[in-house]
Write a protein that holds these residues in place. Structure first.
Motif, PDB file in Angstrom:
ATOM      1  N   ASN A   1      -6.757  -1.860   2.384  1.00 34.31           N
ATOM      2  CA  ASN A   1      -6.489  -3.267   2.648  1.00 34.31           C
ATOM      3  C   ASN A   1      -7.772  -4.091   2.710  1.00 34.31           C
ATOM      4  OD1 ASN A   1      -7.586  -2.583   5.114  1.00 34.31           O
ATOM      5  ND2 ASN A   1      -5.817  -3.201   6.326  1.00 34.31           N
TER       6      ASN A   1
ATOM      7  N   SER B   1     -10.958   1.533  -7.000  1.00 33.17           N
ATOM      8  CA  SER B   1     -10.263   1.112  -5.779  1.00 33.17           C
ATOM      9  C   SER B   1      -9.185   0.092  -6.093  1.00 33.17           C
ATOM     10  CB  SER B   1     -11.236   0.466  -4.790  1.00 33.17           C
ATOM     11  OG  SER B   1     -12.118   1.401  -4.260  1.00 33.17           O
ATOM     12  N   LEU B   2      -8.075   0.222  -5.382  1.00 32.47           N
ATOM     13  CA  LEU B   2      -7.017  -0.783  -5.384  1.00 32.47           C
ATOM     14  C   LEU B   2      -7.045  -1.405  -3.994  1.00 32.47           C
ATOM     15  CD1 LEU B   2      -4.501  -2.235  -6.462  1.00 32.47           C
ATOM     16  CD2 LEU B   2      -3.154  -0.287  -5.651  1.00 32.47           C
TER      17      LEU B   2
ATOM     18  N   ILE C   1       0.835  -1.201   0.000  1.00 32.00           N
ATOM     19  CA  ILE C   1       0.000   0.000   0.000  1.00 32.00           C
ATOM     20  C   ILE C   1       0.869   1.250   0.000  1.00 32.00           C
ATOM     21  CG2 ILE C   1      -1.591   1.354   1.442  1.00 32.00           C
ATOM     22  CD1 ILE C   1      -2.975  -1.334   2.107  1.00 32.00           C
TER      23      ILE C   1
ATOM     24  N   ALA D   1       2.154   1.661  -3.476  1.00 30.00           N
ATOM     25  CA  ALA D   1       1.088   2.137  -4.360  1.00 30.00           C
ATOM     26  C   ALA D   1       0.834   3.622  -4.156  1.00 30.00           C
ATOM     27  CB  ALA D   1      -0.195   1.340  -4.123  1.00 30.00           C
ATOM     28  N   ARG D   2       0.849   4.061  -2.915  1.00 34.27           N
ATOM     29  CA  ARG D   2       0.652   5.484  -2.628  1.00 34.27           C
ATOM     30  C   ARG D   2       1.742   6.322  -3.291  1.00 34.27           C
ATOM     31  NH1 ARG D   2       0.176   5.852   3.675  1.00 34.27           N
ATOM     32  NH2 ARG D   2      -0.268   8.042   3.248  1.00 34.27           N
TER      33      ARG D   2
ATOM     34  N   THR E   1      -6.322  -0.478 -12.005  1.00 35.14           N
ATOM     35  CA  THR E   1      -7.077   0.509 -11.236  1.00 35.14           C
ATOM     36  C   THR E   1      -7.026   1.876 -11.907  1.00 35.14           C
ATOM     37  OG1 THR E   1      -6.609  -0.700  -9.194  1.00 35.14           O
ATOM     38  CG2 THR E   1      -7.335   1.587  -8.959  1.00 35.14           C
TER      39      THR E   1
ATOM     40  N   LEU F   1      -2.280  -1.952 -10.044  1.00 37.84           N
ATOM     41  CA  LEU F   1      -2.332  -0.495 -10.099  1.00 37.84           C
ATOM     42  C   LEU F   1      -2.655  -0.022 -11.512  1.00 37.84           C
ATOM     43  CD1 LEU F   1      -2.055   2.159  -8.609  1.00 37.84           C
ATOM     44  CD2 LEU F   1       0.384   2.100  -9.078  1.00 37.84           C
TER      45      LEU F   1
ATOM     46  N   SER G   1      -7.408   3.043   4.766  1.00 32.48           N
ATOM     47  CA  SER G   1      -7.850   3.482   3.449  1.00 32.48           C
ATOM     48  C   SER G   1      -7.275   4.856   3.160  1.00 32.48           C
ATOM     49  CB  SER G   1      -9.380   3.560   3.389  1.00 32.48           C
ATOM     50  OG  SER G   1      -9.961   2.323   3.684  1.00 32.48           O
TER      51      SER G   1
ATOM     52  N   ARG H   1      -9.221   5.052  -4.521  1.00 34.08           N
ATOM     53  CA  ARG H   1      -9.030   4.572  -3.152  1.00 34.08           C
ATOM     54  C   ARG H   1      -8.016   3.440  -3.142  1.00 34.08           C
ATOM     55  NH1 ARG H   1     -11.658   0.168  -0.683  1.00 34.08           N
ATOM     56  NH2 ARG H   1     -11.801   0.304   1.576  1.00 34.08           N
ATOM     57  N   VAL H   2      -7.120   3.458  -2.158  1.00 33.82           N
ATOM     58  CA  VAL H   2      -6.167   2.366  -1.919  1.00 33.82           C
ATOM     59  C   VAL H   2      -6.421   1.898  -0.490  1.00 33.82           C
ATOM     60  CG1 VAL H   2      -3.740   1.721  -1.738  1.00 33.82           C
ATOM     61  CG2 VAL H   2      -4.455   3.401  -3.461  1.00 33.82           C
TER      62      VAL H   2
ATOM     63  N   GLU I   1      -2.802  12.890  -2.410  1.00 34.05           N
ATOM     64  CA  GLU I   1      -3.549  12.223  -1.349  1.00 34.05           C
ATOM     65  C   GLU I   1      -4.470  13.253  -0.727  1.00 34.05           C
ATOM     66  OE1 GLU I   1      -2.713   9.736   2.697  1.00 34.05           O
ATOM     67  OE2 GLU I   1      -1.387   9.368   0.992  1.00 34.05           O
TER      68      GLU I   1
END
Length: 96
Positions: free
Chosen positions: A49, A66-67, A10, A13-14, A85, A82, A33, A46-47, A24
């Motif tokens: 878990n 969403s990822l 995560i 990915a961010r 997404t 990614l 999230s 949205r990323v 962000e």
């Protein structure tokens, strides 16, 4: 290639989204999230878990893609997810 933990995936990915020009713009209350916007775009990416529930989808229609990273991933699989997404996000923007 070794798999990384969901938290590390995560975080990666961010960073990749920021490199793509996203900002962000928010974080869920439990810190699981993260929400991103693209200047001039409608909607958010949205990323997280975990997947959103149907109730969450109805309550927050601004999230258009969403990822979800719920288990360990390799860098290659993360990149594939990614890319998919981002394609979903851009499709909903009319850019695909």
């Amino acid at each position: 290639m070794a798999a990384v933990t969901p938290a590390a995936a995560i975080a990666r990915a961010r960073a990749l989204l920021v490199a793509e020009g996203f900002s962000e713009i928010g974080q869920g209350t439990r810190g699981e999230s993260f929400y991103f916007g693209l200047p001039g775009a409608v909607g958010q990416l949205r990323v997280a878990n975990h997947a959103r529930t149907p109730k969450q989808r109805l309550k927050h229609p601004e999230v258009v893609a969403s990822l979800v990273v719920s288990g360990p991933l390799s860098e290659a699989v993360l990149q594939e997810r990614l890319t998919a997404t981002l394609r979903d996000f851009r499709t909903r923007q009319g850019e695909a």
